[in-house]
Design an enzyme around this catalytic site. Structure first.
Site, mmCIF file in Angstrom:
data_model
loop_
_atom_site.group_PDB
_atom_site.id
_atom_site.type_symbol
_atom_site.label_atom_id
_atom_site.label_comp_id
_atom_site.label_asym_id
_atom_site.label_seq_id
_atom_site.Cartn_x
_atom_site.Cartn_y
_atom_site.Cartn_z
ATOM 1 N N ASP A 174 0.877 -1.168 0.000
ATOM 2 C CA ASP A 174 0.000 0.000 0.000
ATOM 3 C C ASP A 174 0.918 1.222 0.000
ATOM 4 O OD1 ASP A 174 -1.640 2.151 0.738
ATOM 5 O OD2 ASP A 174 -2.986 0.874 1.901
ATOM 6 N N LYS A 199 -6.713 9.791 -1.245
ATOM 7 C CA LYS A 199 -5.769 10.586 -0.485
ATOM 8 C C LYS A 199 -4.983 11.510 -1.436
ATOM 9 C CE LYS A 199 -7.663 8.177 2.658
ATOM 10 N NZ LYS A 199 -7.163 6.887 3.121
HETATM 11 C C1 LIG Z 1 -7.624 5.605 3.245
HETATM 12 C C2 LIG Z 1 -6.679 4.494 3.106
HETATM 13 C C3 LIG Z 1 -7.069 3.268 2.533
HETATM 14 C C4 LIG Z 1 -8.486 2.983 2.105
HETATM 15 O O1 LIG Z 1 -8.872 3.781 1.041
HETATM 16 P P1 LIG Z 1 -10.395 4.165 0.726
HETATM 17 O O2 LIG Z 1 -10.268 5.021 -0.477
HETATM 18 O O3 LIG Z 1 -10.934 4.860 1.946
HETATM 19 O O4 LIG Z 1 -11.133 2.898 0.480
HETATM 20 C C5 LIG Z 1 -6.108 2.282 2.380
HETATM 21 N N1 LIG Z 1 -4.849 2.471 2.790
HETATM 22 C C6 LIG Z 1 -4.434 3.624 3.349
HETATM 23 C C7 LIG Z 1 -3.018 3.763 3.781
HETATM 24 C C8 LIG Z 1 -5.328 4.669 3.526
HETATM 25 O O5 LIG Z 1 -4.920 5.809 4.099
#
Ligand SMILES: *Cc1c(COP(=O)(O)O)cnc(C)c1O
Length: 388
Positions: A174, A199
């Protein structure tokens, strides 16, 4: 290969543009059709097949940024993450998951994987030995998130990729917090990169989206699962995401510049117990940061000293807003103990190093001196003689 790749700003501005051949407008047209011709065409297009023109072209921008052969865009970060994991994990498989991952990912695994007979282990720590000892002979995937939320802990990507290759496993990262502007996991041997495009990619706190990037072969497998799970993104939002991504580099760098200065300001401030920012040389993984990132990002956390009430501090801020999400151009703060990590038991939080006075700080693009002044006035307002 890096030599013939355009620069980051050029990728963000131009790669994956759709040419407006009809009217010669400056930006990509939106193709909102949910129904396309099927006779005598090369591609059978349909929104849930992830191949409408806007989806297909914006994916090229993300692939280019991540040094990947291909990418796909999803309706949320979790759609991208769940689809990616379920594309490769089969009943009987085991996945090693980094401790301290995003809460939604943790919930996906803890609440649902048993139903699919997929086994998992969370590592006890973030060192490579912790990953090694969590492996079993059924492990087929290692899943990491570096920097992690909210303490900005780092994992050595190269070491994880090597461990995985030696054990015939695939690796997923991620990369939401770092973004490809400062971190390219594929160059370190990681197979697949997932993002919450909600984000930094979106960056204006007005879009929910996700993405995955990797080899064409891996993306083909993901596509087969994705069209069944159906987590595609509307073309209207794909277009907004394209517009947002044009300024990704300039936004991110401005945020990062602010973050670096504010980390220095907070570090050593008498009201602050500790600052967690990979760019500070007192950060436990500063060396890993230097070895695998080209910058230190715009997220940080800090512990207020015990005598300050964290909620009162958040309420005393005037410019910086308490907010659940992160990475927008506006600066926001969050108290993990009562928000993102509220579902953990106090013991679990403690074991992860998340105290009641920990503030997560997503630094925006406002003028740095206004942000610093806001932090300072809030500290003064809630200290009431606690400082001397
Ligand atoms: C927000 C977030 C997610 C999930 O993303 P969504 O768009 O809310 O489904 C996954 N990993 C990280 C590090 C995040 O900050």
């Amino acid at each position: 290969m890096a030599k013939d790749r355009p620069g980051l700003n050029t990728i963000c501005t131009h790669i994956g543009e759709i040419e407006d051949t009809q009217f010669h407008g400056a930006v990509s047209p939106i193709y909102p059709s949910s129904s396309y011709a099927f006779m005598d065409v090369d591609v059978k297009r349909y929104p849930r097949y992830f191949n409408t023109p806007n989806q297909e072209y914006l994916a090229k921008k993300i692939a280019a940024l991540e040094h990947a052969e291909a990418a796909m865009i999803f309706g949320s970060g979790m759609a991208a993450i769940s689809t990616t994991m379920l594309s490769f994990l089969k009943a009987g498989d085991h996945v090693v998951v980094q401790k301290d991952i995003y809460g939604g990912t943790r919930n996906l695994i803890e609440e649902h994987f048993a139903n699919f007979n997929i086994d998992y282990s969370f590592t006890d720590g973030l060192g490579i030995a912790h990953f090694e000892s969590a492996m079993t002979d059924r492990t087929s995937m290692i899943y990491i998130e570096t920097p992690s939320n909210p303490l900005l802990k780092l994992v050595d990507m190269f070491a994880v990729a090597k461990l995985a290759k030696n054990n015939n496993c695939m690796t997923v990262i991620d990369n939401t917090f770092a973004t490809p502007i400062i971190q390219n996991p594929i160059d370190f041997g990681i197979d697949l990169v997932v993002h919450s495009a909600t984000k930094y990619f979106g960056g204006h706190s007005d879009i929910c989206a996700g993405a995955v990037a990797g080899s064409q072969e891996h993306m083909d497998s993901i596509w087969r699962m994705a069209k069944s799970l159906g987590g595609s993104l509307s073309d209207y939002t794909v277009w907004l995401l394209e517009r947002s991504m044009k300024t990704l580099v300039v936004r991110f760098k401005a945020q990062q510049r602010n973050a670096r200065k504010l980390a220095n300001y907070l570090n050593g401030h008498e009201a602050i117990e500790r600052v967690y920012y990979p760019g500070l040389d007192n950060h436990p993984s500063h060396e890993i940061a230097v070895s695998q990132m080209r910058g230190f990002g715009a997220m940080m956390s800090f512990d207020l000293i015990d005598s300050i009430d964290a909620k009162a501090f958040m309420n005393a801020l005037k410019l910086i807003k308490p907010s659940m999400s992160l990475a927008g151009i506006e600066s926001t703060v969050l108290l993990p103990a009562v928000a993102s990590h509220a579902l953990l038991t106090p013991e679990e939080r403690k074991s992860q190093g998340i105290g009641d006075n920990l503030i997560r700080f997503s630094v925006g693009i406002e003028s740095r001196r206004d942000l610093e002044a806001d932090l300072e006035q809030a500290i003064v307002a809630v200290s009431q003689g606690a400082l001397n």
